[in-house]
Design an enzyme around this catalytic site. Sequence first.
Site, PDB file in Angstrom:
ATOM      1  N   ASP A  74       0.991  -1.135   0.428  1.00  0.00           N
ATOM      2  CA  ASP A  74      -0.092  -0.364  -0.066  1.00  0.00           C
ATOM      3  C   ASP A  74       0.906   1.179  -0.062  1.00  0.00           C
ATOM      4  O   ASP A  74       2.031   1.171   0.570  1.00  0.00           O
ATOM      5  CB  ASP A  74      -0.875  -0.071   1.746  1.00  0.00           C
ATOM      6  CG  ASP A  74      -2.008   1.223   1.037  1.00  0.00           C
ATOM      7  OD1 ASP A  74      -2.629   1.323   0.237  1.00  0.00           O
ATOM      8  OD2 ASP A  74      -1.843   1.904   2.284  1.00  0.00           O
ATOM      9  N   ASP A 108      -2.481  -0.692   5.990  1.00  0.00           N
ATOM     10  CA  ASP A 108      -2.674   0.107   7.048  1.00  0.00           C
ATOM     11  C   ASP A 108      -4.354   0.383   7.593  1.00  0.00           C
ATOM     12  O   ASP A 108      -4.803   0.682   8.668  1.00  0.00           O
ATOM     13  CB  ASP A 108      -1.916   1.261   7.770  1.00  0.00           C
ATOM     14  CG  ASP A 108      -2.121   2.546   6.766  1.00  0.00           C
ATOM     15  OD1 ASP A 108      -2.836   2.534   5.067  1.00  0.00           O
ATOM     16  OD2 ASP A 108      -1.692   3.699   7.086  1.00  0.00           O
ATOM     17  N   ASP A 122      -7.609  -2.269   3.542  1.00  0.00           N
ATOM     18  CA  ASP A 122      -6.730  -3.389   3.156  1.00  0.00           C
ATOM     19  C   ASP A 122      -7.126  -4.307   3.531  1.00  0.00           C
ATOM     20  O   ASP A 122      -6.098  -5.476   3.287  1.00  0.00           O
ATOM     21  CB  ASP A 122      -4.972  -2.375   3.634  1.00  0.00           C
ATOM     22  CG  ASP A 122      -4.629  -1.189   3.356  1.00  0.00           C
ATOM     23  OD1 ASP A 122      -4.997  -0.906   2.117  1.00  0.00           O
ATOM     24  OD2 ASP A 122      -4.134  -0.702   3.610  1.00  0.00           O
TER      25      ASP A 122
END
Length: 1001
Positions: free
Chosen positions: A347, A693, A697
């Site tokens: 990410d 985070d 996700d």
Amino acid sequence: MEDAYARSVSEVLEFFAVDPSKGLSDFQVAEHARLYGKNVLPQEQSTPFWKLVLKQFDDLLVKILIAAAIVSFLLALANGETGLSAFLEPSVILMILAANAAVGVITETNAEKALEELRAYQADVATVLRNGCFSILPATDLVPGDIVEVSVGCKIPADMRMIEMLSDQLRVDQAILTGESCSVEKELAITSVTNAVYQDKTNILFSGTVVVAGRARAVVVGVGSNTAMGSIRDSMMKTEDEVTPLKKKLDEFGTFLAKVIAGICVLVWVVNIGHFRDPAHGGFLQGAIHYFKIAVALAVAAIPEGLPAVVTTCLALGTKRMARLNAVVRSLPSVETLGCTTVICSDKTGTLTTNMMSVSKICVLDSVSHSPLAAEYNVSGTTYAPEGFIFDSTGVQLEIPAQFHCLLHIAMCSALCNESVIQYNPEKRGYEKIGESTEVALRVLAEKIGLPGFDSMPSALNMLSKHERASYCNHYWEDQFKKVSVLEFSRERKMMSVLCNRKQIDIMFSKGAPESILPKCTSVLCNDDGLTIPLTSNIRAELESKFHSFAGKETLRCLALALKRMPTGQQALSLDDENDLTFIGLVGMLDPPREEVKNAIVSCMTAGIRVIVVTGDNKITAESLCRKIGAFDHLDDFVGLSYTASEFEELSAMQKTLALQRMTLFTRVEPSHKRILVEALQHQNEVVAMTGDGVNDAPALKKADIGIAMGSGTAVAKSAADMVLADDNFATIVAAIAEGRAIYNNTKQFIRYMISSNIGEVVCIFVAALLGIPDTLVPVQLLWVNLVTDGLPATAIGFNKQDSDVMKAKPRKVNEAFVTGWLFFRYLVIGVYVGIATVAGFVWWFVYSDNGPKLPYTELMNFDSCTTRETNYPCSVFSDRHPSTVAMTVLVVVEMFNALNNLSENQSLFVIPPWSNLWLVGSIVLTMLLHVLILYVQPLSVLFSVTPLTWTEWTVVFYLSFPVIIIDEILKFFSRNSSGMRLNYRFRRVDLLPKREVRDK
């Protein structure tokens, strides 16, 4: 309502039959609640505890062990045994299995907490219009069609379609859902994009996101499971836990071992059919039962009972080491999975970047007296902490930035034309923001520029407490200037102005988009001498060129700052006042990459691990970040490497397969795309680690082979992940992968050790049955050897040191065998020697020992007919505990020497000496002490059917045991040299075949 974003306000209101001025009636609320359900995420049916327990026993080796325990118990009862002797072996086996099951159950119950923690992102209350009146109701009472009012700080209670703007603009922070680094401006207009993703739906307010600016009304279009948060929950529920590579290998090994055990057990029983009628057994049936007991003993010998416990211990040791590296492991098997990771899907926001908007560049007019006209400054510091420095274009640090006129006025404007707050949180030991990220970045810039007036300013600021330091300079300017009037930011003007008064002087500070501010400026402030000069076309052209460079090539988010001297005593601002401004400067900001990420990316490339950056941000911003972190350093362009979610979906199946093999960047994604990406990579035989985070996700973290959450991330992400990075440092992943590879190597070593040891036990029983001599070892002795004497050294092998080049090798194949052909041959040779040495110790006592009967070998082979014929020795000699004690001690000591062989797969003990792993030396000493304990302490010696040994017997034990070192040294020599390598290569050639199959796909 699925397509509310593509419908007009009137269409949506008509669909729910709601009047925007009155809201729903009580009757409509009841009807809609019945039709659409409540605004809660339904609880998942948890797995019953008894099912979780049973699941832990769903393993072939475990089932064989349970069967062996039951058969052992039944045979003991059939032979008339009672008390401890009948229950000992089955009890010990079941206790081991129960301990392993307990660990499994605890792990499983922790895994589902992520679903519960999603509820924390649901709003508690909402301001709702019903029956013509506004009231504050629990968010769970909302139904589709309800009119809800939201304002700054509100958590959105359900998915809603905007219907009315009550301020100039409405901005929402939806990073937890989409991963976008900036807040998003919402509007009333229809979204006409085909295949719209969350980021495109600018008229929808998503459940769980937060309003950061403005006020508006919206109509509820989705509740409970039919919201963006609900779809994440459903995605997590559908995700089945993947079996780790180590578990797959252990399962394959278990199946193979089970077949071998079954074959040998049947063989031993069949070979001895001729002995069933021997008079010593008292009949054919009793003879069959006797040899069936031997077959059961063989099964117990062949199964490494301690293997699950040793694997768990080794992984636990690894987690302890990883915790020191700030990698907190939530799932033990994931430690090993790291070792064969081939792709990291990372990410962007908050993982590769700090998720803290920071000013990185400043442009001001230096002076008209020399060229270039514009001066550029770089700003260090990538967080909300007031820590960082200002550097000029040559890289020289400015000692007191506030001495420069433009920088001083930039600090004033940043502090005063600002609605955000920054504060220090002692619990989290970090600085936190309230408000817009861009405004917070300006607050931090004001702190970095500091205050004018005295030379010791930088060091004086450093003496303040962190709480005072957070906004010290901002508070100074707010105390100096009194705010009189504010012109709020609007979409049309794209700027904000504030009128301030100081010592009878009125000044208006403005900030906004450069394309809005620059045309309104007629003069410019000089940085060198503080003079205000006319803004000529040449100066304007140079400033615009700098702006396009910042916004284009460097993809910075730019703001222009300006001021204007106002008439004394003015109390209000109008739009006409925002003309004839004096340009102060231009600031460029970004969500900065973490400083340590670049080196971590290089390490990944060296280790053969591909990094794919996955983000909800736009393509240009993400590509710029990839340039900064080094992900594209080796590439000339982005063609075939960078895709938006929409571009990827439009590709054909074949094109998608090819794209996945080269992809480095995946942008404009929503949660479902991340999960699809993980699945697609897994279908290409990649072992995928996913970092993240946010709530968005969580489904992908759960689906990935190993999910890695950030320590500062959401509770949902951390619960769905296998590992949490306490320091949010992408570089920690690289260190964790190195540790994972080392753990796998050590796991491989102790499994090989246990294989060779168990082969020795099987050979021992098989040879004894084949020769027709008495039972060499009783089952309880085998159990002791398997659990204690095998278990302790095997665990200590887990402390073998990490190889120095562990991160220079490519990731191992998931289907790589634990033991290749040549290695299996080596350990077969060792195992056969262990078995023969054990039988030899047993026979030696009967035939050669001064303390033994010194029987002819033929008498030993005909022991079962002793009672039917005349002999010159008592038949009770075959019940003596000395021979089995010698055999058991040989087995223990030879396995201790064999443990030393496993310090390295191919290196000699002269190169890697025993003291290189003091834990192993300690475990060998402890094992021998425990063995001596059961030999010489009365109750234990009776329990294990052993007896004390004499010095002569110990000497024979040593002579029979030590040769295992010499044999393995010879085999290692062949492994290191050409003949062994050729043999190894011949056995491994089949490993090349899957590569072609994968390529042909």
